[in-house]
Design a protein around this motif. Structure first.
Motif, PDB file in Angstrom:
ATOM      1  N   ARG A  14     -50.641  19.837 -28.111  1.00 32.77           N
ATOM      2  CA  ARG A  14     -50.816  19.683 -29.309  1.00 32.77           C
ATOM      3  C   ARG A  14     -51.267  20.920 -30.380  1.00 32.77           C
ATOM      4  N   THR A  15     -51.314  22.124 -29.488  1.00 34.97           N
ATOM      5  CA  THR A  15     -51.402  23.110 -30.192  1.00 34.97           C
ATOM      6  C   THR A  15     -50.309  23.857 -30.724  1.00 34.97           C
ATOM      7  N   CYS A  16     -49.416  23.542 -30.491  1.00 33.61           N
ATOM      8  CA  CYS A  16     -48.100  23.977 -31.189  1.00 33.61           C
ATOM      9  C   CYS A  16     -48.011  24.279 -32.573  1.00 33.61           C
ATOM     10  N   ILE A  17     -47.540  25.590 -32.939  1.00 31.12           N
ATOM     11  CA  ILE A  17     -47.507  25.692 -34.393  1.00 31.12           C
ATOM     12  C   ILE A  17     -46.421  25.909 -35.043  1.00 31.12           C
ATOM     13  N   ASP A  18     -45.355  25.142 -34.400  1.00 31.96           N
ATOM     14  CA  ASP A  18     -43.946  25.061 -34.949  1.00 31.96           C
ATOM     15  C   ASP A  18     -43.378  26.502 -35.384  1.00 31.96           C
ATOM     16  N   CYS A  19     -43.435  27.234 -34.340  1.00 31.34           N
ATOM     17  CA  CYS A  19     -42.885  28.771 -34.874  1.00 31.34           C
ATOM     18  C   CYS A  19     -41.507  28.811 -34.428  1.00 31.34           C
ATOM     19  N   ASP A  20     -41.018  27.879 -33.595  1.00 29.99           N
ATOM     20  CA  ASP A  20     -39.208  27.900 -33.455  1.00 29.99           C
ATOM     21  C   ASP A  20     -39.003  28.726 -32.088  1.00 29.99           C
ATOM     22  N   THR A  21     -40.118  29.630 -31.487  1.00 32.56           N
ATOM     23  CA  THR A  21     -39.605  30.480 -30.639  1.00 32.56           C
ATOM     24  C   THR A  21     -39.011  29.731 -29.561  1.00 32.56           C
ATOM     25  N   CYS A  22     -39.626  28.626 -28.732  1.00 29.28           N
ATOM     26  CA  CYS A  22     -38.830  27.829 -27.600  1.00 29.28           C
ATOM     27  C   CYS A  22     -37.693  27.410 -28.083  1.00 29.28           C
ATOM     28  N   ARG A  23     -37.542  27.047 -29.263  1.00 31.62           N
ATOM     29  CA  ARG A  23     -36.307  26.136 -29.705  1.00 31.62           C
ATOM     30  C   ARG A  23     -35.115  26.924 -29.773  1.00 31.62           C
ATOM     31  N   TRP A  24     -35.218  28.357 -29.901  1.00 27.39           N
ATOM     32  CA  TRP A  24     -33.931  29.070 -29.983  1.00 27.39           C
ATOM     33  C   TRP A  24     -33.897  29.987 -28.676  1.00 27.39           C
ATOM     34  N   MET A  25     -34.997  29.854 -28.077  1.00 28.54           N
ATOM     35  CA  MET A  25     -34.871  30.755 -26.412  1.00 28.54           C
ATOM     36  C   MET A  25     -34.224  29.729 -25.470  1.00 28.54           C
ATOM     37  N   ALA A  26     -34.659  28.366 -25.626  1.00 26.73           N
ATOM     38  CA  ALA A  26     -34.115  27.630 -24.590  1.00 26.73           C
ATOM     39  C   ALA A  26     -33.726  25.940 -25.437  1.00 26.73           C
ATOM     40  N   PRO A  27     -32.793  26.068 -26.152  1.00 23.89           N
ATOM     41  CA  PRO A  27     -32.440  25.123 -27.108  1.00 23.89           C
ATOM     42  C   PRO A  27     -32.137  23.764 -26.301  1.00 23.89           C
ATOM     43  N   GLU A  28     -31.634  23.924 -24.916  1.00 22.21           N
ATOM     44  CA  GLU A  28     -31.369  22.762 -24.206  1.00 22.21           C
ATOM     45  C   GLU A  28     -32.640  22.002 -23.897  1.00 22.21           C
ATOM     46  N   THR A  29     -33.899  22.514 -23.616  1.00 24.15           N
ATOM     47  CA  THR A  29     -34.927  22.087 -23.429  1.00 24.15           C
ATOM     48  C   THR A  29     -35.846  21.593 -24.597  1.00 24.15           C
ATOM     49  N   PHE A  30     -35.959  22.504 -25.627  1.00 24.23           N
ATOM     50  CA  PHE A  30     -36.811  22.380 -26.570  1.00 24.23           C
ATOM     51  C   PHE A  30     -36.275  21.960 -28.060  1.00 24.23           C
ATOM     52  N   GLY A  31     -36.947  21.037 -28.749  1.00 23.39           N
ATOM     53  CA  GLY A  31     -36.321  20.537 -29.986  1.00 23.39           C
ATOM     54  C   GLY A  31     -37.770  20.544 -30.999  1.00 23.39           C
ATOM     55  N   ARG A  32     -37.230  20.200 -32.164  1.00 21.96           N
ATOM     56  CA  ARG A  32     -38.391  19.894 -33.040  1.00 21.96           C
ATOM     57  C   ARG A  32     -38.645  18.272 -33.254  1.00 21.96           C
ATOM     58  N   VAL A  33     -39.607  17.852 -33.042  1.00 27.66           N
ATOM     59  CA  VAL A  33     -39.726  16.398 -33.122  1.00 27.66           C
ATOM     60  C   VAL A  33     -41.229  16.295 -34.180  1.00 27.66           C
ATOM     61  N   GLY A  34     -41.022  15.469 -35.417  1.00 26.74           N
ATOM     62  CA  GLY A  34     -42.116  15.537 -36.147  1.00 26.74           C
ATOM     63  C   GLY A  34     -42.260  17.074 -36.789  1.00 26.74           C
ATOM     64  N   ARG A  35     -43.550  17.774 -36.690  1.00 25.84           N
ATOM     65  CA  ARG A  35     -43.902  19.097 -37.170  1.00 25.84           C
ATOM     66  C   ARG A  35     -44.126  19.829 -36.195  1.00 25.84           C
ATOM     67  N   GLN A  36     -43.741  19.628 -35.056  1.00 24.76           N
ATOM     68  CA  GLN A  36     -44.189  20.576 -33.707  1.00 24.76           C
ATOM     69  C   GLN A  36     -42.960  20.323 -32.843  1.00 24.76           C
ATOM     70  N   SER A  37     -42.897  21.400 -31.867  1.00 31.50           N
ATOM     71  CA  SER A  37     -41.624  21.374 -30.821  1.00 31.50           C
ATOM     72  C   SER A  37     -42.177  20.382 -29.702  1.00 31.50           C
ATOM     73  N   ALA A  38     -41.291  19.979 -29.240  1.00 28.69           N
ATOM     74  CA  ALA A  38     -41.513  18.899 -27.943  1.00 28.69           C
ATOM     75  C   ALA A  38     -40.322  19.165 -26.904  1.00 28.69           C
ATOM     76  N   VAL A  39     -40.535  18.588 -25.903  1.00 24.95           N
ATOM     77  CA  VAL A  39     -39.404  18.925 -24.556  1.00 24.95           C
ATOM     78  C   VAL A  39     -38.438  17.829 -24.713  1.00 24.95           C
ATOM     79  N   VAL A  40     -37.438  18.011 -25.234  1.00 19.60           N
ATOM     80  CA  VAL A  40     -36.318  17.077 -25.479  1.00 19.60           C
ATOM     81  C   VAL A  40     -35.502  16.623 -24.281  1.00 19.60           C
TER      82      VAL A  40
END
Length: 482
Positions: free
Chosen positions: A93-119
């Motif tokens: 829950r400490t994710c700050i929605d910075c987008d780092t994980c989402r562009w580094m590993a887009p197949e694993t991480f996505g934006r759900v709500g206002r934070q990242s999550a493992v999709v």
């Protein structure tokens, strides 16, 4: 970084003191739960004990933690988000929605709500390594894994810094290569020539860069290349740092999180001679990196301050530039370099090829002293927080469209737009920002069209006209909107 994500990243005034008192930990492992830097556990309040003669004489102090506790954070901040799909990787829950994980590993991480999550849980070695690299690079240590192997972790660590895909490949550096020879060999072809670099160059660039990274580990000559370092820091609000490997000495652009693992990898790539800081927001652990490598830091004087320790940078840019970095490591104004015979061909204005492959461009607007770095051999603009791709910022935004953070301009937005227009004097095709995603443009025509469209979106008709004038003066014949 998403524009929405930048809101609220600045910690309260007490956060820095609290973090300094606790000390910071480097994440050299996977799955750890190191406490994030911030105000979650404030400094305890020191109060004088009972008013007795004995207590007064000894001046003993009691510590009242409860008096300083922020009870709003009494829940476990490292609890996994329920939005994660089941599996070994999760985001807390400490994710700050910075987008780092989402562009580094887009197949694993996505934006759900206002934070990242493992999709989607990563399957296969390569996908798991990419997810681990995102874990290592998370600025708030918000990503965790419960079943990684030692081999996977080592592969993730060896893969950072990572060559930036989409850039034109450069020949390898050898012990006998002189700076002049390297410059002559690495200059890209004209944009109109067959095989001009663009998005299609990504596979070749990635292959060339991967060969360079492998060579670094094998003790062979390192290939000149631009690398993304990973290991972002919350101190820079997850700003993306880069390493430019070059024969005259490597340049670290903005500052990653300091840790021994990354330091060893940077050393294998030739170390760091200069640290270029685009502006005050993304200085991160600059002092630690400068001390470790004996590097000289470069920052505009109007961005320097004692609070961040940047008042002690070795090279302070003064005035409005532009400036070039000479082969001897000096930073001098373009006019001075031209007067000394450093310019090639007629003239010595901005954008003209000099002996140096690096030019620093004054781009005020986001902050008063923001500066971009133009790296001519690969037509790269290191843009800090000045300019980025519209991808990830605008619904359906293209990687080839440009974007500026209007809501996060700390100085003068109209001036920032004028600075964007002035950049058309340079032959950049690849924008590598600190915040936001990378942009890759096909040619000079696409660059002019993208800049003109961006300016007109913000009602900057005068700036758009100036952009066209600057482009025409630089020899770009194109019609905006083609």
């Amino acid at each position: 970084m998403s524009a929405r994500a930048m809101c609220g990243l600045q910690p309260p005034a007490s956060a820095g003191a609290a973090g300094a008192a606790r000390g910071s930990s480097s994440q050299g492992f996977a799955g750890g739960s190191s406490s994030r830097t911030g105000a979650y556990w404030p400094l305890p309040v020191r109060c004088v004990g009972p008013a007795s003669a004995a207590a007064a004489s000894s001046r003993r102090l009691k510590v009242s933690v409860a008096a300083a506790m922020d009870w709003r954070n009494r829940h476990n901040e490292r609890e996994a988000r329920p939005e994660n799909v089941a599996g070994s990787f999760f985001v807390d829950r400490t994710c700050i929605d910075c987008d780092t994980c989402r562009w580094m590993a887009p197949e694993t991480f996505g934006r759900v709500g206002r934070q990242s999550a493992v999709v989607s849980q990563p399957t296969g070695h390569e996908a798991r390594v990419r997810a681990l690299q995102a874990l290592l690079s998370c600025p708030t240590f918000s990503i965790h894994v419960t079943d990684r192997t030692s081999a996977e972790l080592k592969a993730a660590q060896r893969g950072l810094p990572a060559p930036v895909p989409g850039l034109p490949p450069l020949p390898p550096l050898t012990p006998t290569t002189t700076p002049a020879q390297a410059d002559a060999a690495t200059m890209p072809p004209p944009a109109s020539a067959p095989g001009a670099p663009g998005a299609a160059a990504a596979p070749a660039a990635a292959e060339a860069g991967a060969a360079g990274a492998a060579a670094a580990g094998a003790g062979e000559p390192v290939r000149a290349c631009v690398y993304y370092t990973g290991w972002t820091t919350e101190k820079s609000f997850a700003g993306c740092p880069y390493l430019v490997v070059r024969p005259e000495g490597n340049i670290l652009v903005d500052s990653p999180r300091f840790n021994a693992v990354l330091a060893a990898r940077l050393a294998a790539l030739g170390g760091v001679r200069h640290i270029f800081l685009t502006h005050r927001d993304d200085v991160g652990d600059h002092q630690a990196w400068a001390d470790h490598f004996g590097a000289q830091r470069i920052l505009h004087e109007s961005e320097c301050n004692s609070r961040q320790g940047t008042d002690k940078v070795e090279i302070k840019l003064r005035g409005e530039g532009p400036w070039v970095l000479t082969a001897t490591g000096e930073v001098v104004p373009v006019a001075a370099a031209a007067a000394a015979g450093g310019a090639a061909g007629a003239g010595g204005g901005p954008g003209v090829q000099h002996q140096s492959d690096v030019e620093f461009v004054f781009t005020p607007g986001h902050t008063a002293g923001h500066v971009c770095m133009y790296y001519a051999p690969q037509q790269v603009l290191f843009s800090g927080d000045h300019l980025c791709s519209a991808e990830g910022e605008v619904e359906g935004g293209s990687q080839a469209a440009l974007y500026v953070f209007e809501d996060f301009c700390w100085h003068d937005f109209r001036q920032q737009l004028r600075s964007v227009a002035a950049l058309l004097a340079y032959d950049w095709l690849h924008v590598l920002p600190a915040h936001g995603r990378r942009a890759h443009l096909k040619d000079a025509s696409a660059r002019l069209a993208a800049v003109s469209q961006l300016l007109r979106q913000h009602g900057a008709e005068a700036e758009a006209a100036e952009a066209a004038r600057v482009a025409a003066k630089a020899g770009v014949v194109a019609t905006a909107g083609q």
